[in-house]
Design an enzyme around this catalytic site. Structure first.
Site, short mmCIF file in Angstrom:
data_model
loop_
_atom_site.label_atom_id
_atom_site.label_comp_id
_atom_site.label_asym_id
_atom_site.label_seq_id
_atom_site.Cartn_x
_atom_site.Cartn_y
_atom_site.Cartn_z
N SER A 129 107.46 -29.82 74.70
CA SER A 129 108.34 -29.37 73.62
C SER A 129 109.77 -29.24 74.13
O SER A 129 109.99 -29.00 75.32
CB SER A 129 107.85 -28.00 73.12
OG SER A 129 108.81 -27.41 72.26
N TYR A 142 105.63 -19.11 74.78
CA TYR A 142 105.44 -20.51 74.36
C TYR A 142 106.33 -21.41 75.22
O TYR A 142 105.88 -22.43 75.75
CB TYR A 142 105.78 -20.65 72.87
CG TYR A 142 105.65 -22.05 72.33
CD1 TYR A 142 104.41 -22.56 71.95
CD2 TYR A 142 106.77 -22.89 72.21
CE1 TYR A 142 104.28 -23.85 71.45
CE2 TYR A 142 106.65 -24.19 71.73
CZ TYR A 142 105.41 -24.66 71.35
OH TYR A 142 105.28 -25.95 70.87
N1 LIG Z 1 105.24 -29.13 65.37
C1 LIG Z 1 106.27 -29.06 66.21
O1 LIG Z 1 107.43 -28.92 65.78
C2 LIG Z 1 106.05 -29.15 67.68
C3 LIG Z 1 107.17 -29.23 68.51
C4 LIG Z 1 106.97 -29.31 69.88
C5 LIG Z 1 105.70 -29.33 70.39
N2 LIG Z 1 104.63 -29.22 69.58
C6 LIG Z 1 103.30 -29.23 70.18
O2 LIG Z 1 102.50 -30.19 69.56
C7 LIG Z 1 101.13 -29.89 69.80
C8 LIG Z 1 100.35 -30.09 68.51
O3 LIG Z 1 100.80 -29.11 67.57
P1 LIG Z 1 101.09 -29.45 66.04
O4 LIG Z 1 102.53 -29.21 65.82
O5 LIG Z 1 100.48 -30.74 65.65
O6 LIG Z 1 100.35 -28.19 65.35
P2 LIG Z 1 99.04 -28.05 64.48
O7 LIG Z 1 99.12 -28.90 63.27
O8 LIG Z 1 98.88 -26.58 64.30
O9 LIG Z 1 97.88 -28.60 65.43
C9 LIG Z 1 97.42 -27.86 66.53
C10 LIG Z 1 96.12 -28.45 67.00
O10 LIG Z 1 95.70 -27.72 68.18
C11 LIG Z 1 94.31 -27.41 68.02
N3 LIG Z 1 93.96 -26.20 68.73
C12 LIG Z 1 94.61 -25.00 68.74
N4 LIG Z 1 93.93 -24.11 69.48
C13 LIG Z 1 92.83 -24.76 69.96
C14 LIG Z 1 91.74 -24.39 70.79
N5 LIG Z 1 91.63 -23.15 71.27
N6 LIG Z 1 90.80 -25.32 71.08
C15 LIG Z 1 90.88 -26.58 70.57
N7 LIG Z 1 91.90 -26.99 69.79
C16 LIG Z 1 92.84 -26.09 69.49
C17 LIG Z 1 94.12 -27.24 66.51
O11 LIG Z 1 92.78 -27.51 66.18
P3 LIG Z 1 91.70 -26.42 65.68
O12 LIG Z 1 92.44 -25.34 64.96
O13 LIG Z 1 90.76 -27.21 64.84
O14 LIG Z 1 91.07 -25.94 66.93
C18 LIG Z 1 95.02 -28.35 65.98
O15 LIG Z 1 94.31 -29.57 65.94
C19 LIG Z 1 101.10 -28.46 70.35
O16 LIG Z 1 100.90 -28.50 71.74
C20 LIG Z 1 102.50 -27.95 70.03
O17 LIG Z 1 102.91 -26.95 70.92
C21 LIG Z 1 104.78 -29.14 68.23
#
Ligand SMILES: NC(=O)c1ccc[n+]([C@@H]2O[C@H](COP(=O)([O-])OP(=O)(O)OC[C@H]3O[C@@H](n4cnc5c(N)ncnc54)[C@H](OP(=O)(O)O)[C@@H]3O)[C@@H](O)[C@H]2O)c1
Length: 236
Positions: A129, A142
């Site tokens: 990130s 985070y």
């Molecule tokens: N969105 C942004 O702006 C952004 C920016 C920078 C980085 N990121 C990073 O991108 C990555 C994906 O996030 P996203 O933005 O796509 O958010 P999201 O839509 O909330 O997806 C998060 C995913 O992580 C899984 N997850 C969370 N806790 C878990 C656990 N204990 N075991 C297994 N799976 C788990 C969730 O699946 P389940 O709930 O089904 O377990 C879900 O599939 C993360 O690492 C986040 O920090 C996002």
């Protein structure tokens, strides 16, 4: 056939990557906790193999990985704990964030790299990130996990590159996903994603392109951010 093991594949960035890689001909293992979301994903792309597991459950991860051959590992699962001053953060939220965003990714990588080293090939990606590279208020832990992921990815590359294994850090800025669903109300999330904002598919297209490069070319990191700042403060 090339296999890809993607954590956090039930939603957002990971789900988009799972679909894009399935469409690109990979055998995809899609990992997440939500059985319902995994079912939906499989209905959309029947070739995808769903794996319901909590990445914080070490024993479960070990048993899932025991018999799998993995060519591409995408450590993407992550959570955003409640926003707020670090002084007010609960110890439980600190623990869970470290566990899911950092420890699980390191453990999973450790479970997979021996087989990659034996084959002298493989690719490991991490969803990092911008918060790991710049300071923002209210997300100290985070940010710490994402900075650690960045450091781990760089040092891991130094270890594994001689074995032909590529390592890529995805440095994502604001992407419209469910990351804030449990900590911000609908209105606040709508405001956060107002205007032009990066979509999960955009990240997925980059991942497909990075993986498609010849084995001698390692994209060590790519940054993807909205063209225009979308928050009132113009920050993250
Ligand atoms: N969105 C942004 O702006 C952004 C920016 C920078 C980085 N990121 C990073 O991108 C990555 C994906 O996030 P996203 O933005 O796509 O958010 P999201 O839509 O909330 O997806 C998060 C995913 O992580 C899984 N997850 C969370 N806790 C878990 C656990 N204990 N075991 C297994 N799976 C788990 C969730 O699946 P389940 O709930 O089904 O377990 C879900 O599939 C993360 O690492 C986040 O920090 C996002």
């Amino acid at each position: 056939m090339t296999t890809a093991f993607i954590t956090g594949a039930t939603s957002g960035i990971g789900r988009a990557i799972a679909i894009a890689l399935s469409d690109a001909g990979y055998d995809v293992y899609a990992v997440g906790r939500s059985q319902a979301a995994l079912k939906e994903l499989q209905a959309e792309r029947p070739g995808i193999l769903p794996i319901a597991v909590d990445v914080a459950d070490r024993e479960a991860l070990e048993s899932v990985l025991a018999d799998l051959t993995i060519d591409v590992l995408i450590n993407n699962a992550g959570i955003m704990p409640p926003l707020g001053n670090f002084a007010d953060m609960t110890i439980a939220d600190i623990d869970t964030t470290l566990e899911v965003n950092l420890s699980a990714a390191i453990l999973l990588t450790r479970l997979v790299v021996p087989q990659m080293r034996e084959r002298q090939s493989g690719h490991i990606l991490f969803t990092g990130s911008t918060a790991g590279h710049a300071a923002y208020s209210n997300i100290a832990v985070y940010s710490a996990t994402k900075a650690a992921i960045s450091g781990f990815a760089a040092a891991l590359r130094a270890d594994l590159s001689p074995s032909g294994i590529r390592v890529t850090e995805i440095v994502a800025g604001r992407v419209e996903t469910q990351l804030y669903k449990d900590i911000l109300d609908t209105e606040a999330r709508a405001a956060m994603y107002a205007g032009k904002v990066v979509q999960p598919d955009d990240v997925a297209r980059m991942v497909v392109a990075v993986l498609a490069l010849p084995a001698w070319a390692d994209v060590t990191r790519f940054d993807i951010m909205p063209t225009w700042p979308t928050s009132p403060s113009g920050t993250k």
